[in-house]
Design a protein around this motif. Structure first.
Motif, short mmCIF file in Angstrom:
data_model
loop_
_atom_site.label_atom_id
_atom_site.label_comp_id
_atom_site.label_asym_id
_atom_site.label_seq_id
_atom_site.Cartn_x
_atom_site.Cartn_y
_atom_site.Cartn_z
N ILE A 218 39.29 -43.75 -17.20
CA ILE A 218 40.58 -44.18 -16.65
C ILE A 218 40.25 -45.10 -15.48
CG2 ILE A 218 42.71 -43.41 -15.53
CD1 ILE A 218 42.53 -40.85 -17.15
N ASP A 219 40.22 -46.40 -15.76
CA ASP A 219 39.71 -47.36 -14.78
C ASP A 219 40.83 -48.10 -14.04
OD1 ASP A 219 40.64 -48.86 -16.89
OD2 ASP A 219 38.90 -50.17 -17.03
N MET A 222 45.60 -44.08 -11.46
CA MET A 222 46.32 -43.06 -12.23
C MET A 222 46.30 -41.70 -11.54
SD MET A 222 48.04 -43.30 -15.07
CE MET A 222 47.76 -41.71 -15.83
N ILE A 376 44.83 -38.90 -24.07
CA ILE A 376 43.81 -38.99 -23.03
C ILE A 376 44.15 -38.05 -21.89
CG2 ILE A 376 44.92 -40.95 -21.89
CD1 ILE A 376 42.13 -42.03 -21.26
N CYS A 377 45.46 -37.91 -21.62
CA CYS A 377 45.92 -36.93 -20.64
C CYS A 377 47.35 -36.54 -21.01
CB CYS A 377 45.85 -37.46 -19.22
SG CYS A 377 47.02 -38.79 -18.83
N THR A 390 51.11 -44.83 -9.94
CA THR A 390 50.40 -45.97 -10.55
C THR A 390 50.64 -47.28 -9.82
OG1 THR A 390 52.14 -46.73 -12.08
CG2 THR A 390 50.79 -44.85 -12.78
N ASN A 396 50.19 -49.10 -17.63
CA ASN A 396 50.22 -47.65 -17.72
C ASN A 396 51.64 -47.10 -17.61
OD1 ASN A 396 47.58 -46.79 -18.24
ND2 ASN A 396 46.97 -46.99 -16.10
N TYR A 401 48.62 -46.31 -22.94
CA TYR A 401 47.31 -46.56 -22.37
C TYR A 401 46.75 -45.29 -21.70
CZ TYR A 401 43.58 -49.71 -20.77
OH TYR A 401 42.38 -50.34 -20.58
N HIS A 402 46.40 -45.34 -20.41
CA HIS A 402 45.85 -44.15 -19.76
C HIS A 402 46.92 -43.14 -19.38
CE1 HIS A 402 42.55 -47.13 -18.31
NE2 HIS A 402 42.14 -46.51 -19.40
N ASN A 403 48.17 -43.54 -19.42
CA ASN A 403 49.26 -42.67 -19.00
C ASN A 403 49.87 -41.94 -20.20
OD1 ASN A 403 51.19 -41.41 -17.43
ND2 ASN A 403 52.49 -43.22 -17.22
N TRP A 407 44.11 -41.94 -27.84
CA TRP A 407 42.89 -42.73 -28.01
C TRP A 407 42.04 -42.17 -29.15
CZ3 TRP A 407 41.02 -46.68 -24.48
CH2 TRP A 407 41.95 -47.02 -23.49
N TYR A 446 44.22 -48.01 -28.83
CA TYR A 446 44.99 -46.82 -28.47
C TYR A 446 46.39 -46.92 -29.08
CZ TYR A 446 47.19 -49.90 -24.98
OH TYR A 446 47.87 -50.94 -24.37
#
Length: 506
Positions: A218-219, A222, A376-377, A390, A396, A401-403, A407, A446
């Motif tokens: 997670i770059d 977040m 992912i979460c 964020t 996100n 995506y990461h939110n 994936w 994703y």
């Protein structure tokens, strides 16, 4: 990071993640070597059409440096601009140990470079988040260009890449039975430099590693700053791998002692304070606050009113997981897939906790897997919380995506965890879901939506780590002996003196 890939992403963890995936395949060198040309030969199962297509796509993504394959590009997607995806992160592509060795030695060489972000010099042990091969057509000469965080979105150095490098080195040694690479003075020094960064003394009162947002898979921003589960699990696994790889010479012995002490403290801390099941949730709900002495039960002064409403419905009566983060007055109750799966593979989780994590996944299949593995979460930030945490990140947004995005690359980690806990049927069910979509959707990076129903709004197609994650999962399920490369058995000496909560075994 386990068996067969090479990635081009702007942050270390994902790339390294794929490296791990490739590792799994290396275990069977004959199969891997032949599979580069004929993926179905020497395999005991009739390949699924998706499996065959995945191998062909991986072969197309190979990247070479001075005639040697060192990895794969992140995505073979000509429909979008290059962005930062022209960086390649090598990982085991064709399963030949030489390729893995090339990757290990090339990144080790990059570690020795001077690393600066603006005028600040980074620690000597930092490994690159990514690198790219630059070809000078005039001189007909190729060079490597590394990114240590100075080109990342948030200018954050990758904490995870060094851990993945150690894990990969152990996987190479395990799969080939050849310890000569790990015993090279350069590799021994590289390990010690990485370990020096995370074992140095400071103001810490916890054995966990303090990290900035955006330092891992997670770059982006977040809310994972502090002590994220992903980093702690990888840290634990890298320490255990290093313990197996370090030579018992004068320099190595000092680190062996430091590692042993840290592992005991880290396992106790994580199993005691990061673990959440229904009993522990109820205990937190009843916490008293403002406790000052060493007898305090609420050691982090967490306010019970800060418990999110969703966690009470999410927590099943049977099951549990390691929460996302624990720090003063803050507990992040979100579920993070990578951290929990690595906790199982590294044996940071006890056998009872590992079973409980699997119970949770089965009980909350719709939330964590849905129509495309894997979240992912969970859950996603929305509305005001999304704006605050964020910074109104347009990439996100909720369930993207990461939110809370889904994936496919994570399926190899789930499969490995399922095999280790004796639940291969869970992995099989997830793989079948992935096979129903990935090929016809052109291997997206994703998926979006609460159930993972939609291809991600900015997802790249023909994403190498999506392809590799599927391949590694499929091969591990077919031949569980590959698991040994990326799994560590429980160390009885690390057992805590007591268990904080026993409800997962009921």
């Amino acid at each position: 990071m386990s068996p067969v890939i090479m990635d081009v992403y702007s942050n270390g963890n994902v790339k390294n993640l794929e490296t791990a995936s490739n590792i799994v395949q290396i275990d069977d060198s004959d199969f891997l070597r032949s599979s580069l040309n004929t993926p179905r030969s020497n395999h005991c199962f009739e390949p699924h059409p998706v499996f065959t297509d995945a191998w062909e796509a991986l072969r197309r993504s190979l990247v070479y440096f001075r005639g040697q394959p060192v990895g794969t590009i992140a995505a073979i997607d000509h429909s979008s601009d290059e962005l930062n995806y022209d960086q390649c992160f090598g990982f085991l592509m064709n399963g030949e140990p030489e390729i893995v060795k090339n990757f290990i030695l090339k990144t080790l060489r990059l570690q020795s470079w001077e690393k600066k972000v603006d005028q600040f010099k980074l620690g000597e042990g930092v490994m690159p988040a990514s690198f790219k091969v630059f070809h000078d057509p005039v001189r007909n000469y190729e060079t490597l260009i590394a990114d240590f965080g100075e080109s990342a979105i948030g200018r954050v150095a990758p904490v995870d890449s060094g851990f993945w490098w150690i894990i990969l080195l152990r996987a190479y040694t395990k799969s080939t039975g050849d310890s000569s690479l790990a015993e090279m003075p350069e590799c021994q020094r590289g390990m010690r430099l990485i370990l020096s960064l995370c074992l140095s003394e400071g103001f810490d009162t916890y054995p966990t590693l303090l990290c900035a947002d955006g330092c891992c898979m997670i770059d982006r921003r977040m809310g994972v700053y502090g002590y994220p589960i992903e980093i702690q699990a990888l840290f634990f696994m890298a320490l255990r791998c290093a313990l197996l790889l370090l030579k018992q010479d004068d320099k190595g012995k000092e680190f062996v002692e430091l590692i042993s002490k840290r592992l005991h403290a880290l396992s106790y801390h994580m199993q005691s304070y990061f673990w959440l099941d229904i009993k522990q949730l109820n205990d937190i709900y009843r916490y008293k606050t403002e406790e000052y002495s060493h007898t305090a039960v609420n050691k982090f002064n967490v306010m019970p009113d800060s418990l999110p409403d969703w966690v009470f419905d999410f927590m099943p009566s049977r099951g549990g997981y390691f929460i996302g983060n624990v720090s003063p007055a803050k507990m992040d109750f979100r579920w993070f897939c990578l951290g929990n799966c690595v906790a199982i593979l590294s044996s940071l989780a006890t056998p009872e906790q590992s079973s409980a994590i699997m119970d949770l996944i089965e009980s909350r299949w719709q939330e964590l897997v849905g129509e495309m593995p894997l979240k992912i979460c969970y859950p996603a930030f929305e509305s005001h919380e999304w704006r605050i945490v964020t910074g109104c990140d347009p990439k996100n947004t909720r369930w993207s995506y990461h939110n809370g995005g889904s994936w496919p690359v994570l399926i190899w980690l789930l499969t490995a965890a399922c095999i280790k806990t004796g639940r291969p049927q869970i992995a099989r069910r997830a793989i079948e879901l992935a096979e129903s979509r990935l090929l016809k959707d052109n291997w997206p990076e994703y998926y979006d939506g609460k159930l993972g129903r939609y291809i991600g709004k900015q997802a790249r197609k023909f994403q190498t780590w999506s392809i590799a994650g599927y391949l590694v999962a499929k091969m591990m399920l077919d031949d569980p002996s590959h698991l040994g490369m990326i799994s560590l058995e429980e160390d009885k000496q690390l057992k805590p003196l007591f268990k904080r909560s026993l409800s997962w075994s009921h």
